[in-house]
Design an enzyme around this catalytic site. Structure first.
Site: not given
Ligand code: AMP
Length: 212
Positions: A14, A125, A169
């Site tokens: 994404k 990554r 995750r």
């Molecule tokens: P990402 O970079 O999108 O993988 O996000 C990294 C981490 O940020 C996630 O594992 C969550 O801990 C937090 N996070 C990001 N977006 C959200 C969201 N919309 N709701 C809750 N936690 C989020």
């Protein structure tokens, strides 16, 4: 405001797609993960609230996330084409886009990808802490070992890309995903794409979806 949300597991691509679409085709891109990481780096209150949840692979509470995205969308003009990457991650967050934030999601794109690929994608990554460019030890190696092609900074592994946190995750993603698919499925504005393909191939399909 024309909002498209990208749904899909961590590692489904994404972020890579949203970043390229914003750089090359004028979409306004918000990655809630990047916004939180920046807030942590800058020691802002939202970052301090979020850090322990992120380090453990858990979701940051809905209230914090809704406020964050509300503030980001507020200054945008009515004709902005917005890509939300990483938001919503729960049904209450999806509902907040309609109720509290008073926007309408035009399309939800579901990045579908087999589980087996995600762990390899995430643990391999490497990211640039300076410009945010993303690489992979095997699939997208940098031209020079551990060095960003774009700005020459030393690449790092995100703390939450370690295998133990990746597994958590993915577990968290699975616990929320069906609810989101049902939410947007009921509105008939969800489109599933096969995300286990070359970046350019996925992008071509995304562009044709986003143009219609
Ligand atoms: P990402 O970079 O999108 O993988 O996000 C990294 C981490 O940020 C996630 O594992 C969550 O801990 C937090 N996070 C990001 N977006 C959200 C969201 N919309 N709701 C809750 N936690 C989020």
């Amino acid at each position: 405001m024309n909002i498209t949300v990208f749904l899909g597991a961590p590692g489904s691509g994404k972020g890579t797609q949203a970043k390229q679409l914003s750089e090359n085709f004028g979409f306004v891109h918000f990655s809630t993960g990047d916004m939180l990481r920046t807030s942590i780096k800058e020691m802002k209150p939202v970052g301090l609230k979020a850090k322990s949840f992120m380090d453990q692979g858990n979701l940051v509470p809905d209230g914090v996330m809704i406020e964050l995205i509300e503030e980001a969308l507020d200054p945008l003009s009515d004709n902005a084409d917005v890509l939300l990457d990483g938001f919503p991650r729960t049904v209450p967050q999806a509902e907040a886009l309609d109720s509290k934030i008073k926007t309408t999601v035009a399309k939800a794109i579901n990045f579908n990808i087999p589980d087996s690929i995600l762990i390899t994608r995430l643990t391999g990554r490497r990211i640039c802490p300076n410009c945010g460019e993303s690489f992979h030890l095997v699939f997208i190696p940098p031209l020079k070992l551990n060095t960003c092609n774009r700005c020459s900074s030393t690449l790092i592994q995100r703390t939450d890309d370690s295998e133990a946190v990746v597994l958590r995750r993915l577990e968290v993603f699975k616990s929320q995903n069906q609810g989101l698919l049902d939410y947007f499925g009921n509105r008939k504005n969800i489109i599933t794409i096969e995300a286990d393909r070359a970046v350019a191939c996925v992008q071509k399909e995304l562009l044709s979806i986003l143009k219609h």
